[in-house]
Write a protein that holds these residues in place. Structure first.
Motif, PDB file in Angstrom:
ATOM      1  N   VAL A  30      -8.145   3.913   2.146  1.00 14.52           N
ATOM      2  CA  VAL A  30      -6.992   3.390   1.434  1.00 14.52           C
ATOM      3  C   VAL A  30      -7.029   1.847   1.694  1.00 14.52           C
ATOM      4  CG1 VAL A  30      -4.485   3.133   1.782  1.00 14.52           C
ATOM      5  CG2 VAL A  30      -5.783   5.207   1.975  1.00 14.52           C
TER       6      VAL A  30
ATOM      7  N   VAL B 200      -9.785   8.005   6.310  1.00 12.02           N
ATOM      8  CA  VAL B 200      -8.990   7.988   5.451  1.00 12.02           C
ATOM      9  C   VAL B 200      -8.355   6.454   5.292  1.00 12.02           C
ATOM     10  CG1 VAL B 200      -6.639   8.884   4.371  1.00 12.02           C
ATOM     11  CG2 VAL B 200      -8.483  10.277   5.453  1.00 12.02           C
TER      12      VAL B 200
ATOM     13  N   THR C  66      -9.241  14.492   1.514  1.00 15.89           N
ATOM     14  CA  THR C  66      -9.219  14.148   2.567  1.00 15.89           C
ATOM     15  C   THR C  66      -9.703  15.365   3.705  1.00 15.89           C
ATOM     16  OG1 THR C  66      -6.945  14.781   2.875  1.00 15.89           O
ATOM     17  CG2 THR C  66      -7.165  12.547   2.578  1.00 15.89           C
TER      18      THR C  66
ATOM     19  N   LEU D 136       0.978  -1.151  -0.014  1.00 17.07           N
ATOM     20  CA  LEU D 136       0.112   0.175  -0.198  1.00 17.07           C
ATOM     21  C   LEU D 136       1.076   1.057   0.015  1.00 17.07           C
ATOM     22  CD1 LEU D 136      -2.706  -1.120   2.862  1.00 17.07           C
ATOM     23  CD2 LEU D 136      -2.659  -1.264   0.231  1.00 17.07           C
TER      24      LEU D 136
ATOM     25  N   THR E  62      -2.000   8.270   8.532  1.00 15.34           N
ATOM     26  CA  THR E  62      -2.968   7.075   7.760  1.00 15.34           C
ATOM     27  C   THR E  62      -2.297   5.802   7.909  1.00 15.34           C
ATOM     28  OG1 THR E  62      -3.883   8.671   6.406  1.00 15.34           O
ATOM     29  CG2 THR E  62      -3.957   6.596   5.865  1.00 15.34           C
TER      30      THR E  62
ATOM     31  N   LYS F  54      -0.098  11.332   5.477  1.00 15.02           N
ATOM     32  CA  LYS F  54       0.332  10.065   5.061  1.00 15.02           C
ATOM     33  C   LYS F  54       0.819   9.071   6.370  1.00 15.02           C
ATOM     34  CE  LYS F  54       3.977  11.398   2.746  1.00 15.02           C
ATOM     35  NZ  LYS F  54       3.836  12.893   3.222  1.00 15.02           N
TER      36      LYS F  54
ATOM     37  N   HIS G  84      -0.950  -1.363  -4.282  1.00 16.66           N
ATOM     38  CA  HIS G  84      -2.104  -0.277  -4.564  1.00 16.66           C
ATOM     39  C   HIS G  84      -1.515   1.018  -4.136  1.00 16.66           C
ATOM     40  CE1 HIS G  84      -5.068  -3.717  -5.031  1.00 16.66           C
ATOM     41  NE2 HIS G  84      -4.015  -4.245  -4.174  1.00 16.66           N
ATOM     42  N   HIS G  85      -1.855   2.123  -4.985  1.00 24.62           N
ATOM     43  CA  HIS G  85      -1.176   3.686  -4.865  1.00 24.62           C
ATOM     44  C   HIS G  85      -2.470   4.420  -4.541  1.00 24.62           C
ATOM     45  CE1 HIS G  85      -0.575   7.642  -6.133  1.00 24.62           C
ATOM     46  NE2 HIS G  85       0.589   7.225  -5.491  1.00 24.62           N
ATOM     47  N   SER G  86      -2.425   5.098  -3.355  1.00 27.17           N
ATOM     48  CA  SER G  86      -3.660   6.214  -3.158  1.00 27.17           C
ATOM     49  C   SER G  86      -2.566   7.484  -3.019  1.00 27.17           C
ATOM     50  CB  SER G  86      -4.091   5.855  -1.854  1.00 27.17           C
ATOM     51  OG  SER G  86      -4.976   4.696  -2.066  1.00 27.17           O
TER      52      SER G  86
ATOM     53  N   LEU H   4      -7.551  10.400  -3.477  1.00 25.37           N
ATOM     54  CA  LEU H   4      -8.591  10.309  -2.380  1.00 25.37           C
ATOM     55  C   LEU H   4      -8.508  11.867  -1.559  1.00 25.37           C
ATOM     56  CD1 LEU H   4     -10.206   8.731  -0.290  1.00 25.37           C
ATOM     57  CD2 LEU H   4      -8.100   8.295   0.913  1.00 25.37           C
TER      58      LEU H   4
ATOM     59  N   LEU I 170      -3.481  11.226  -1.257  1.00 20.55           N
ATOM     60  CA  LEU I 170      -4.160  11.928  -0.371  1.00 20.55           C
ATOM     61  C   LEU I 170      -4.024  13.214  -0.791  1.00 20.55           C
ATOM     62  CD1 LEU I 170      -3.065  10.186   3.109  1.00 20.55           C
ATOM     63  CD2 LEU I 170      -4.639   9.361   1.127  1.00 20.55           C
TER      64      LEU I 170
ATOM     65  N   ILE J  48       0.930   5.107   0.103  1.00 22.19           N
ATOM     66  CA  ILE J  48       0.194   6.278   0.528  1.00 22.19           C
ATOM     67  C   ILE J  48       1.193   7.367   0.202  1.00 22.19           C
ATOM     68  CG2 ILE J  48      -1.008   7.446   2.363  1.00 22.19           C
ATOM     69  CD1 ILE J  48      -0.959   4.618   3.959  1.00 22.19           C
TER      70      ILE J  48
END
Length: 202
Positions: A169, A165, A157, A5, A18, A15, A105-107, A155, A109, A7
């Motif tokens: 994620v 958040v 926030t 993951l 989260t 970041k 998996h990239h998110s 995403l 914020l 972030i």
């Protein structure tokens, strides 16, 4: 093989908070922070040669290798809180990890500029924001770059809590966190403690 993951987000974008909320509520997960590799490289250089460590090929190669080892050797999710806004560097690290067969998996914020500045002030423990600081100087560029399609998933926030958040994620990666049982006071204390532990002096 584990799941990563990543972030992403501007400096002060939430970041780290989260990432630690996810780790707290996701059994078997670990945090791998690429900044530590960068700080190590900085310490190995004379001060006048220390620029942005992301510009060092050794940092990018080291991050890719270390995260690859973590994903191959750790059965649970690997959480990476790291600002990465250069498309070439993103492809070199995240893109290559995916090409190597890893699930990433990239998110990103995102929040309004005023929201991020408020968070930076809170992180400053009442000392305010230094307007010449690295985080403030880079803020507008980070927000502009991260809004581009290559840095999706995005995403927002601004009106979300850290637990919300974190759930978003994790959910995007198909992961379910344990229920959040923190009250308002405990949540505030937990955020403060996490912030104190990650004050940077390098």
């Amino acid at each position: 093989m584990g799941t990563l993951l990543w972030i992403n987000g501007p400096f002060g974008g939430g970041k780290t908070q989260t990432a630690y909320e996810i780790r707290r509520r996701l059994a078997g997960s670990v945090i791998c922070d690429p900044e530590h590799i960068g700080f190590g490289l900085h310490r190995a250089l004379p001060p006048r040669l220390r620029g942005d460590f992301q510009d060092l090929a050794a940092w990018r190669a080291g991050v890719r290798e270390v995260l690859g080892l973590a994903l191959e050797g750790h059965p649970g999710p690997v959480i990476v809180p790291m600002t990465l806004v250069d498309p070439g560097y993103f492809a070199e690290i995240v893109g290559q990890l995916r090409e190597d067969g890893h699930t990433v998996h990239h998110s990103a914020l995102l929040a309004d500029r005023d929201t991020v500045l408020r968070r930076l002030r809170e992180r400053g423990l009442g000392r305010g924001v230094r307007w010449d600081s690295f985080a403030v100087r880079r803020l507008d560029d980070c927000l502009e770059r991260l809004a581009r399609p290559e840095f999706a998933r995005h995403l927002r926030t601004d009106g979300a809590t850290v637990p919300q958040v974190a759930e978003a994620v994790a959910g995007a990666a198909g992961l379910t966190l344990t229920p959040n049982t923190d009250g308002r006071l405990r949540h505030r204390l937990r955020r403060t403690w996490t912030g104190l532990r990650h004050i940077r002096f390098d």
